[in-house]
Design an enzyme around this catalytic site. Structure first.
Site, PDB file in Angstrom:
ATOM      1  N   THR A 102       0.866  -1.179   0.000  1.00  0.00           N
ATOM      2  CA  THR A 102       0.000   0.000   0.000  1.00  0.00           C
ATOM      3  C   THR A 102       0.907   1.234   0.000  1.00  0.00           C
ATOM      4  O   THR A 102       2.130   1.125   0.073  1.00  0.00           O
ATOM      5  CB  THR A 102      -0.902   0.056   1.243  1.00  0.00           C
ATOM      6  OG1 THR A 102      -0.125   0.483   2.370  1.00  0.00           O
ATOM      7  CG2 THR A 102      -1.517  -1.296   1.551  1.00  0.00           C
ATOM      8  N   LEU A 169      16.626  -2.224  -6.621  1.00  0.00           N
ATOM      9  CA  LEU A 169      18.089  -2.216  -6.472  1.00  0.00           C
ATOM     10  C   LEU A 169      18.471  -2.726  -5.075  1.00  0.00           C
ATOM     11  O   LEU A 169      17.836  -2.345  -4.096  1.00  0.00           O
ATOM     12  CB  LEU A 169      18.642  -0.785  -6.635  1.00  0.00           C
ATOM     13  CG  LEU A 169      18.517  -0.122  -8.002  1.00  0.00           C
ATOM     14  CD1 LEU A 169      19.014   1.325  -7.932  1.00  0.00           C
ATOM     15  CD2 LEU A 169      19.316  -0.890  -9.044  1.00  0.00           C
ATOM     16  N   LYS A 238      13.212   8.144   2.066  1.00  0.00           N
ATOM     17  CA  LYS A 238      14.173   7.093   1.715  1.00  0.00           C
ATOM     18  C   LYS A 238      15.479   7.284   2.496  1.00  0.00           C
ATOM     19  O   LYS A 238      16.070   6.325   2.995  1.00  0.00           O
ATOM     20  CB  LYS A 238      14.437   7.106   0.209  1.00  0.00           C
ATOM     21  CG  LYS A 238      13.211   6.646  -0.576  1.00  0.00           C
ATOM     22  CD  LYS A 238      13.347   6.866  -2.068  1.00  0.00           C
ATOM     23  CE  LYS A 238      12.093   6.383  -2.791  1.00  0.00           C
ATOM     24  NZ  LYS A 238      12.052   6.720  -4.202  1.00  0.00           N
TER      25      LYS A 238
HETATM   26  N1  LIG Z   1       5.374   2.219  -8.292  1.00  0.00           N
HETATM   27  C1  LIG Z   1       6.690   2.132  -8.115  1.00  0.00           C
HETATM   28  O1  LIG Z   1       7.488   2.143  -9.047  1.00  0.00           O
HETATM   29  C2  LIG Z   1       7.221   2.002  -6.719  1.00  0.00           C
HETATM   30  C3  LIG Z   1       8.611   1.903  -6.506  1.00  0.00           C
HETATM   31  C4  LIG Z   1       9.093   1.711  -5.200  1.00  0.00           C
HETATM   32  C5  LIG Z   1       8.194   1.661  -4.135  1.00  0.00           C
HETATM   33  N2  LIG Z   1       6.857   1.801  -4.374  1.00  0.00           N
HETATM   34  C6  LIG Z   1       5.948   1.774  -3.233  1.00  0.00           C
HETATM   35  O2  LIG Z   1       5.118   0.618  -3.330  1.00  0.00           O
HETATM   36  C7  LIG Z   1       3.838   0.900  -2.762  1.00  0.00           C
HETATM   37  C8  LIG Z   1       2.766   0.556  -3.788  1.00  0.00           C
HETATM   38  O3  LIG Z   1       2.953   1.347  -4.938  1.00  0.00           O
HETATM   39  P1  LIG Z   1       1.883   1.311  -6.117  1.00  0.00           P
HETATM   40  O4  LIG Z   1       2.495   2.062  -7.238  1.00  0.00           O
HETATM   41  O5  LIG Z   1       1.416  -0.081  -6.310  1.00  0.00           O
HETATM   42  O6  LIG Z   1       0.704   2.173  -5.445  1.00  0.00           O
HETATM   43  P2  LIG Z   1      -0.808   2.291  -5.920  1.00  0.00           P
HETATM   44  O7  LIG Z   1      -0.936   1.893  -7.343  1.00  0.00           O
HETATM   45  O8  LIG Z   1      -1.275   3.603  -5.441  1.00  0.00           O
HETATM   46  O9  LIG Z   1      -1.568   1.134  -5.079  1.00  0.00           O
HETATM   47  C9  LIG Z   1      -1.784   1.208  -3.707  1.00  0.00           C
HETATM   48  C10 LIG Z   1      -2.695   0.070  -3.298  1.00  0.00           C
HETATM   49  O10 LIG Z   1      -2.847   0.103  -1.875  1.00  0.00           O
HETATM   50  C11 LIG Z   1      -4.224   0.020  -1.564  1.00  0.00           C
HETATM   51  N3  LIG Z   1      -4.446   0.684  -0.283  1.00  0.00           N
HETATM   52  C12 LIG Z   1      -4.418   1.998   0.003  1.00  0.00           C
HETATM   53  N4  LIG Z   1      -4.660   2.200   1.307  1.00  0.00           N
HETATM   54  C13 LIG Z   1      -4.818   0.969   1.851  1.00  0.00           C
HETATM   55  C14 LIG Z   1      -5.094   0.495   3.157  1.00  0.00           C
HETATM   56  N5  LIG Z   1      -5.239   1.333   4.185  1.00  0.00           N
HETATM   57  N6  LIG Z   1      -5.190  -0.833   3.355  1.00  0.00           N
HETATM   58  C15 LIG Z   1      -5.048  -1.713   2.319  1.00  0.00           C
HETATM   59  N7  LIG Z   1      -4.797  -1.327   1.059  1.00  0.00           N
HETATM   60  C16 LIG Z   1      -4.693   0.004   0.835  1.00  0.00           C
HETATM   61  C17 LIG Z   1      -4.952   0.696  -2.711  1.00  0.00           C
HETATM   62  O11 LIG Z   1      -6.286   0.257  -2.705  1.00  0.00           O
HETATM   63  P3  LIG Z   1      -7.345   0.635  -3.865  1.00  0.00           P
HETATM   64  O12 LIG Z   1      -7.010  -0.292  -5.008  1.00  0.00           O
HETATM   65  O13 LIG Z   1      -8.641   0.330  -3.231  1.00  0.00           O
HETATM   66  O14 LIG Z   1      -7.129   2.080  -4.158  1.00  0.00           O
HETATM   67  C18 LIG Z   1      -4.115   0.155  -3.889  1.00  0.00           C
HETATM   68  O15 LIG Z   1      -4.574  -1.140  -4.244  1.00  0.00           O
HETATM   69  C19 LIG Z   1       3.845   2.383  -2.399  1.00  0.00           C
HETATM   70  O16 LIG Z   1       4.095   2.529  -1.025  1.00  0.00           O
HETATM   71  C20 LIG Z   1       4.992   2.953  -3.211  1.00  0.00           C
HETATM   72  O17 LIG Z   1       5.608   4.080  -2.615  1.00  0.00           O
HETATM   73  C21 LIG Z   1       6.346   1.951  -5.634  1.00  0.00           C
END
Ligand SMILES: NC(=O)c1ccc[n+]([C@@H]2O[C@H](COP(=O)([O-])OP(=O)(O)OC[C@H]3O[C@@H](n4cnc5c(N)ncnc54)[C@H](OP(=O)(O)O)[C@@H]3O)[C@@H](O)[C@H]2O)c1
Length: 371
Positions: A102, A169, A238
């Protein structure tokens, strides 16, 4: 070995993780005799479980729903939950791996109780590790077994958080290895934002700041409001995760954070913010010229040194790994007792849901064989 797993978050990273788990089932079985058993999936308002392990077909159905933008609650096994602690709490048992994909702080109470109940946790989400120091310590400095965990000592068998810094990484793993041996880390410098790297590379090539931000924004490289990237808060989180990994006790509010726009621009509407960006171009041009006169280049990066963290724009010598960085790569330079003159450097793609999910999957597999 059967390993129970709960996945919180079904966005880009959570979904890619599930696709990779399904795709690599045979590989994990053959190479590690490991079978990842998904007990429960959650999005922001609902959970999906059936009291047993979810079958691959059910996981595919959940993925399809989320890819179509629906809630898990619309699946026959889905339940709407105000507080995920209720449905998930029941499944949280010793030996289960709880994976946080999340982007929310609301998940913290669930993670804390999972650790106390003998679960292991894997995080892509930075927010739990950058909440109060005591939350961090609870999540990564707890020794099992439940129900009498000992808090306060470093423990590499309970949690992993590789994807929180630099996507997939191996930055956290490397730092943990250095720390394990007692190496003394003198200095860490790094750029952990692909968007900011893209912008500073353009500045260095003589492009105006306003043009670079506009291009990054219209190409979808930034968040919908580019100030989220330009404020530097994500990089500060980070850097704090890295510093806490060194054993430092500090809070996010103690990071010396200077964003890429003046505070007077913070309250503008998005439209006015974008319109007024050219006012900043001249200042950036001057800074680039001043740096160039000293064989330096401007970089926006996190500097961790002597008990302090600074995140901001600064000139670095052209002949350093950070100075040579171009484009959207992330980079970290670590100088330590054993790497005193030439720093240990890790560089590569620092974003993207698939590489991030791969980092999460590695953490899960590694944790399967610890503790
Ligand atoms: N994207 C990248 O390249 C990347 C790189 C490094 C780290 N990250 C980290 O990885 C995490 C996920 O990234 P993402 O891009 O997949 O984000 P995202 O597309 O915004 O997805 C977030 C997910 O979390 C769910 N969520 C939000 N609040 C929640 C809660 N309280 N309880 C349970 N589920 C909840 C959302 O639900 P809904 O589907 O209902 O909205 C959604 O399914 C983030 O913390 C981000 O910083 C991402």
């Amino acid at each position: 070995m059967d390993l129970p797993v709960i996945v919180l978050g079904m966005g880009g990273v959570g979904r890619s993780l599930l696709h990779q788990i399904l795709e690599k089932r045979a590989f994990h079985k053959q190479e590690y005799d490991l079978s990842l058993q998904i007990l429960c999936l959650c999005d922001s308002r609902s959970s999906m479980a059936d009291g047993r392990v979810l079958g691959d077909e059910q996981i595919h159905q959940a993925l399809k729903l989320k890819e179509e933008g629906s809630s898990l609650a619309t699946h026959p096994l889905g339940v709407v939950a105000e507080d995920l602690k209720d449905p998930v709490g029941e499944m949280v048992k010793q030996g289960t791996i709880v994976v946080d994909c999340t982007a929310s702080s609301a998940i913290i109470p669930l993670l804390l109780s999972a650790v106390d109940r003998g679960c292991k946790i894997v995080l892509a989400n930075k927010k739990p590790l950058t909440a109060e120091q005591e939350v961090y310590d609870h999540l990564v400095r707890t020794t099992l077994p439940a129900p009498s965990p000992i808090h306060g000592v470093r423990n590499l068998t309970v949690s992993r958080w590789e994807a929180t810094v630099g996507s997939g990484l191996p930055i956290i793993a490397t730092l943990n290895r250095l720390v394990c041996s007692g190496d003394e880390i003198h200095h860490i410098a790094g750029n952990f934002s692909s968007t900011v790297g893209f912008i500073t590379t353009g500045l260095q090539k003589g492009r105006p700041f306003s043009q670079m931000v506009g291009e990054a924004h219209s190409s979808g490289y930034t968040e919908p409001d580019p100030r989220e990237d330009l404020a530097g808060l994500d990089m500060a989180r980070k850097a704090l995760i890295l510093a806490r990994g060194l054993g430092w006790k500090m809070e996010l509010s103690e990071v010396d954070l200077v964003g890429l726009y003046p505070s007077s621009f913070a309250s503008l509407s998005l439209k006015s913010f974008l319109q007024r960006l050219p006012e900043l171009d001249h200042d950036f041009e001057e800074q680039i010229q001043e740096a160039a006169a000293q064989d330096k280049v401007l970089r926006y990066f996190a500097n961790i040194e002597k008990g302090g963290i600074r995140v901001g724009l600064a000139a670095v010598h052209i002949d350093t790994p950070l100075g040579r960085l171009e484009g959207t790569d992330n980079i970290i330079e670590i100088s330590s007792r054993w790497y005193p003159t030439t720093p240990l450097v890790i560089q590569g793609r620092g974003a993207g849901v698939h590489a991030t999910a791969a980092g999460v999957l590695s953490d899960i597999v590694e944790l399967a064989f610890t503790g």
